[in-house]
Design a protein around this motif. Structure first.
Motif, PDB file in Angstrom:
ATOM      1  N   LEU A  28       0.936   9.719  -5.224  1.00 47.62           N
ATOM      2  CA  LEU A  28       1.317  11.066  -4.783  1.00 47.62           C
ATOM      3  C   LEU A  28       2.328  11.674  -5.751  1.00 47.62           C
ATOM      4  N   LEU A  29       3.231  10.834  -6.254  1.00 44.29           N
ATOM      5  CA  LEU A  29       4.213  11.316  -7.222  1.00 44.29           C
ATOM      6  C   LEU A  29       3.518  11.790  -8.498  1.00 44.29           C
ATOM      7  N   LEU A  30       2.541  11.002  -8.952  1.00 41.28           N
ATOM      8  CA  LEU A  30       1.804  11.393 -10.147  1.00 41.28           C
ATOM      9  C   LEU A  30       1.019  12.686  -9.933  1.00 41.28           C
ATOM     10  N   MET A  31       0.567  12.881  -8.708  1.00 42.78           N
ATOM     11  CA  MET A  31      -0.251  14.068  -8.430  1.00 42.78           C
ATOM     12  C   MET A  31       0.588  15.268  -8.007  1.00 42.78           C
ATOM     13  N   LEU A  36       0.832  -1.203   0.000  1.00 39.80           N
ATOM     14  CA  LEU A  36       0.000   0.000   0.000  1.00 39.80           C
ATOM     15  C   LEU A  36       0.866   1.252   0.000  1.00 39.80           C
ATOM     16  N   ARG A  37       1.978   1.200   0.737  1.00 42.45           N
ATOM     17  CA  ARG A  37       2.879   2.356   0.772  1.00 42.45           C
ATOM     18  C   ARG A  37       3.432   2.660  -0.620  1.00 42.45           C
ATOM     19  N   ASP A  38       3.809   1.610  -1.346  1.00 43.59           N
ATOM     20  CA  ASP A  38       4.323   1.823  -2.707  1.00 43.59           C
ATOM     21  C   ASP A  38       3.264   2.470  -3.597  1.00 43.59           C
ATOM     22  N   GLN A  39       2.038   1.995  -3.471  1.00 43.42           N
ATOM     23  CA  GLN A  39       0.973   2.568  -4.300  1.00 43.42           C
ATOM     24  C   GLN A  39       0.705   4.020  -3.919  1.00 43.42           C
ATOM     25  N   ARG A  73       6.787   4.351  -9.803  1.00 40.26           N
ATOM     26  CA  ARG A  73       7.437   5.211  -8.797  1.00 40.26           C
ATOM     27  C   ARG A  73       8.943   5.170  -8.951  1.00 40.26           C
ATOM     28  N   THR A  74       9.496   3.981  -9.144  1.00 35.57           N
ATOM     29  CA  THR A  74      10.947   3.851  -9.328  1.00 35.57           C
ATOM     30  C   THR A  74      11.403   4.599 -10.567  1.00 35.57           C
ATOM     31  N   ALA A  75      10.627   4.489 -11.645  1.00 34.87           N
ATOM     32  CA  ALA A  75      11.000   5.169 -12.889  1.00 34.87           C
ATOM     33  C   ALA A  75      10.925   6.680 -12.740  1.00 34.87           C
ATOM     34  N   LEU A  76       9.856   7.194 -12.133  1.00 38.49           N
ATOM     35  CA  LEU A  76       9.725   8.639 -11.976  1.00 38.49           C
ATOM     36  C   LEU A  76      10.809   9.194 -11.060  1.00 38.49           C
ATOM     37  N   GLN A  82      -1.295  -4.613  -9.449  1.00 37.51           N
ATOM     38  CA  GLN A  82      -1.413  -3.169  -9.511  1.00 37.51           C
ATOM     39  C   GLN A  82      -0.355  -2.510  -8.638  1.00 37.51           C
ATOM     40  N   ALA A  83      -0.112  -3.102  -7.459  1.00 31.92           N
ATOM     41  CA  ALA A  83       0.931  -2.563  -6.594  1.00 31.92           C
ATOM     42  C   ALA A  83       2.299  -2.631  -7.271  1.00 31.92           C
ATOM     43  N   GLU A  84       2.556  -3.728  -7.975  1.00 29.27           N
ATOM     44  CA  GLU A  84       3.837  -3.880  -8.657  1.00 29.27           C
ATOM     45  C   GLU A  84       3.984  -2.868  -9.788  1.00 29.27           C
ATOM     46  N   ALA A  85       2.910  -2.660 -10.547  1.00 28.74           N
ATOM     47  CA  ALA A  85       2.972  -1.692 -11.638  1.00 28.74           C
ATOM     48  C   ALA A  85       3.215  -0.286 -11.117  1.00 28.74           C
TER      49      ALA A  85
END
Length: 948
Positions: free
Chosen positions: A507-510, A499-502, A546-549, A538-541
């Motif tokens: 938040l990064l996207l927003m 959940l933290r990763d998601q 997040r890693t890419a951004l 979905q969490a993995e995606a």
């Protein structure tokens, strides 16, 4: 002419030929009434196979035949009226059967002792006939045949073995047999074969239509007529004749008229049939109409309140009347269903649907079939009905049929408006079709959930499902509050780590990574009405994105994105593949990114909705532009904008319009780009971080291209601040830092950009793609004087040449050529500038190409054909796909459906292909493509699905 019966006629002809050569044969022809049994027998008797045979023909059940024993045989051997025209003289003689056959009205029961003298004398008569010529005995309507006649035929087949004799019996299938036991014994004889006539197919109906109209019929007309008549030849001829009398043409419009008229004819036939049949037939017909092709046999009997024999008899009557399809599985037309159900009234219909749902559930039928009946009721009145609808929605979700799932869930909420789980599931099902309608559902689900972590799970789905929308500020605040509260309260553990990763990714996207205070507003609670399931995929995606951004580890991001694509199923929301495509694109795995978008459009049980097309098209335009496919990017962006415009929603697509503005800058039209961006206004704070970054970057490029470097630098710094605020440190998402260094070098302020160039280089080394490393070398190279700067620019050109960034490669060659010109190496400058002009012109960056040409001329060169870059090689990936499909014979519409784009987009691509290859027509494409790539080069086309 017999249409559609060639195989049957051939088989019967083979039987006649065998009989002519001394083999006793018996053929039983079965079919429903109106299927052309008599017409087929007529055609057989006129054929060469029967030309030299004696033919005796009769019809059972006729008025002339009378009743009682031997009625069928009297129509053959002793007709009451004059001899039939096809009777040969050999049929008469001194030992005429009329002498010893009992007369009409003889009702004695069959016994072999009493029948044997007649059997023996009649068999001897037949054998004498076969001594001179082969003999054919034909009985029509043989289902009415009496037991004495059938027993004699069985007797004859045993006595006449080795004689040239053919017995032909035509009977109506499903009709009640007058002598069933005699039929069973006759059919057990080895010389007897049964030929069943099926319904006419579309090809045969087309042949009949040509005969009626005098011209070939449209295939759709033949298909409609075959369907609405159940292939019954008599009904087909009647419908075709009625169409012609009404002035209909055998075209597509005529096909529509055939469906309407055929449905009315079928409904009228059913009405007349039910008026003369017992009530049980109507009850069975109503049950079939209500069950709608999902009927186990036992459900029909229970729903109609009849026994199995009555049900079977009624189904046979309905099938023979043309009310049912040939297999009896369903009605031939909706008009027949209306004819059967409308008289019931809404209340009685609802009661029957409820009863049918229970019956189907008890019979173990698929839950979707049960739910279909509940959907036809005014509401789900009992708790078990809501449970069935939930299960049906889950099955539809697993198939990716979100629109179907939404229908079931709406009905659940009508019965149970406080069901939080159903409301959230409905929001997720509605979002792909209409994200605007999903927003209030997400808001209600979020407001009705007190638990902090459950709220975060809903907020993740809410934000990702509405990616294509500029959410209002209040909605954005709700999402951010839920996400930040969960982030601040999350502890450790596998579920909470996911959940933290998601949460972090969204938040990064927003554009938010600071600490929030919402955790104090929504404390963790023990009781929870509904806990959203944390989907591992979905969490993995989202973790990969997040890693890419953040620009941390390209390998980790790729691993997670690839697994998400490989494991994606129809039940996953469309944004999962969208998220993976962003990650793959940032990692320069462009081909995989486009495949992920293709899979996003093809997935599931529903056709891709307008909003899914918009989401995929916006990202595809961004990926194409950053890879230098300028014209492709413009076509995709315009297609996405047009799609939104057609929905009638006032939604400004920031990403697509930002890409389009950048294309206009590349094309040397910055004023138009400025007008496009000015119509959008300033980027509002409620837009996503990615959209804001693309907007600011496009606006900065526009200002620089119109001669306002100071404003461009301010906008680029704002873009950088937004990235830093959001935690986006990937150097290639919106490379504001590289553009800033280029502008600072152009305005002769290199010192102001060195720190930024070093920071960009450090992040580029961490991300590690050739694009990132090339941009870093380009930024440092334009700021560094002398040979060191030339070396950096050379390295930039080398790195970018190995990346998909074609336009950036052209820009590096341009910068290197310009630096060589200033350094005094005119020969080297001309080579680099000529290459830059050719590459930039080929990918559509006309402004850069024109600048390179001007510098080339000033260096004493002239623009010619660039070695190693043939025109065809400058076709973009999409242009190659379009060209290959065009060469393979696909129409523009078929290409558009194959590539999930609009016809207008295909036309734009073909125009570019023609221009680049110097051709004007499709038939010139093969020669042009192979002239560029060689004759052995395979054409890049795919088979086009039929009917596309």
């Amino acid at each position: 002419m017999i249409h559609g019966r060639d195989n049957e006629l051939t088989a019967l002809g083979a039987q006649a030929a065998a009989a002519s050569h001394g083999e006793t044969r018996c053929a039983v022809l079965t079919a429903p009434s109106g299927y052309g049994k008599s017409a087929l027998l007529d055609a057989l008797l006129r054929s060469p196979a029967c030309q030299d045979m004696t033919v005796l023909r009769g019809r059972c059940g006729g008025a002339s035949a009378g009743a009682g024993a031997y009625a069928g045989l009297r129509t053959l051997f002793a007709p009451a009226d004059a001899p039939a025209p096809d009777h040969h003289p050999e049929a008469a003689g001194a030992d005429d059967p009329a002498v010893f056959l009992p007369g009409p009205g003889d009702g004695r029961p069959f016994t072999l002792t009493s029948a044997y003298p007649v059997f023996r004398r009649l068999s001897s008569h037949v054998l004498r006939l076969t001594a001179d010529r082969p003999l054919v005995l034909v009985l029509d309507d043989a289902h009415h045949c009496d037991e004495h006649s059938l027993r004699w035929l069985d007797f004859l087949l045993r006595r006449a073995a080795g004689r040239p004799l053919l017995v032909l019996l035509a009977r109506s299938s499903g009709a009640q047999l007058r002598a069933p036991r005699a039929w069973a014994d006759l059919l057990a004889h080895p010389a007897v074969s049964v030929t069943s006539l099926g319904p006419l197919g579309a090809d045969a109906v087309g042949g009949l239509a040509r005969q009626v109209f005098g011209v070939p019929a449209h295939p759709l007309l033949a298909q409609q007529v075959a369907a609405v008549t159940a292939g019954n030849p008599r009904t087909v001829e009647r419908l075709l004749g009625e169409l012609r009398s009404q002035g209909a043409a055998p075209d597509e419009a005529g096909a529509q008229r055939a469906s309407e008229l055929g449905g009315a004819m079928a409904a009228g036939s059913v009405r007349q049939l039910l008026d003369r049949e017992p009530p049980e037939v109507r009850s069975v017909a109503t049950a079939i109409a209500l069950l709608d092709g999902t009927r186990p046999p036992e459900c029909v009997t229970v729903l109609a309140d009849v026994d199995q024999a009555q049900a079977d008899e009624a189904i046979a009557v309905l099938r023979h009347a043309g009310a049912l399809t040939p297999d009896g599985a369903g009605l031939v037309h909706e008009a027949v269903r209306s004819e059967l159900l409308e008289p019931l009234g809404s209340r009685r219909t609802a009661e029957l649907h409820a009863r049918a749902a229970l019956l189907l559930s008890d019979a173990g039928r698929p839950v979707e079939q049960v739910a279909q009946h509940l959907m036809r009721m005014p509401c789900a009145q009992e708790p078990w009905m809501s449970a069935v609808l939930r299960d049906a929605a889950a099955r539809a979700e697993q198939r990716g049929a979100f629109a179907e799932a939404a229908g079931y869930l709406r009905r659940v909420l009508e019965a149970e408006p406080d069901d939080a789980e159903a409301r959230l599931r409905l929001a997720l099902a509605v979002a792909p079709e209409d994200p605007l309608s999903a927003v209030p559902l997400f808001r209600t689900a979020l407001a009705g959930t007190p638990d902090t972590f459950a709220r975060a799970g809903i907020a993740v789905q809410y934000a990702m499902a509405c990616l294509s929308l500029p959410l209002p500020a209040t909605c954005r605040a709700e999402i951010l509050g839920a996400l930040e509260a969960a982030r601040d309260a999350l502890g450790s553990g596998p579920e909470r780590d996911r959940l933290r990763d998601q949460v972090a990714a969204v938040l990064l996207l927003m554009g938010r990574r600071g600490t929030g205070v919402a955790a104090r507003q929504h404390p963790v609670t023990a009781a929870l009405p509904y806990q959203p399931r944390t989907d591992l995929l979905q969490a993995e995606a989202l973790a990969g994105l997040r890693t890419a951004l953040a620009g941390h580890s390209r390998e980790t991001a790729l691993k997670e994105a690839r697994h998400a694509v490989a494991a994606a199923s129809p039940q996953q929301p469309p944004w999962l593949l969208f998220t993976a495509a962003i990650t793959l694109g940032l990692a320069d795995e462009t081909t995989e990114a486009h495949r992920a978008l293709d899979a996003m459009l093809r997935r599931g049980g529903d056709e891709p909705t307008a909003w899914v097309r918009v989401l995929a098209g916006s990202l595809r335009s961004f990926l194409l532009h950053r890879d230098g496919a300028v014209l492709d990017a413009a076509a995709e962006a315009r297609s996405a904008i047009d799609t939104v415009d057609r929905t009638g929603c006032d939604v400004r697509l920031v990403a697509a319009r930002a890409v389009l503005a950048s294309v206009l800058v590349d094309r040397g039209e910055p004023r138009q780009a400025e007008r496009l961006l000015s119509r959008m206004g300033r980027t509002e704070p409620h837009r996503s971080a990615l959209a804001s970054l693309l907007y600011l970057h496009a606006r900065a490029r526009t200002r620089w291209a119109t001669g306002h470097p100071a404003q461009a630098l301010r906008l680029l710094r704002e873009c950088g601040w937004a990235q830093e605020t959001a935690g986006v440190q990937n150097p290639v998402l919106a490379p504001w830092w590289a553009d800033t260094c280029l502008i600072l070098a152009a305005v002769r302020r290199p010192a102001d950009g060195r720190e930024l160039a070093e920071q960009g280089a450090e992040r580029a080394r961490r991300w590690g793609t050739p694009r990132a490393l090339g941009l870093a070398a380009l930024a440092e190279g334009v700021l560094t004087p002398g040979r060191a700067g030339l070396d950096l620019l050379t390295e930039a050109a080398h790195q970018l040449s190995t990346s998909p960034a074609v336009a950036e490669y052209a820009r590096a060659e341009h910068a290197l050529g310009q630096a060589l010109l200033q350094y005094g190496d005119e020969a080297g400058a001309r080579e680099r500038l000529r290459r830059a002009a050719g590459i930039a012109g080929g990918c559509g960056a006309l402004a850069l190409a024109e600048s390179a040409r001007r510098l080339l001329v000033s260096a004493g060169g002239r623009m010619g054909h660039t070695p190693g870059t043939p025109a065809g090689g400058l076709l973009t990936t999409t242009e190659l796909k379009v060209a290959g499909l065009a060469v393979s014979g696909a129409s523009n519409r078929q290409i558009a459906q194959r590539l999930f784009v609009t016809v207008r987009t295909v036309e734009s691509h073909l125009t570019n292909v023609y221009r680049k290859l110097g051709v004007r027509r499709r038939d010139q494409l093969v020669v042009a493509l192979r002239a560029v790539h060689g004759r052995s080069w395979p054409l890049p086309g795919w088979p086009v699905p039929e009917g596309a």
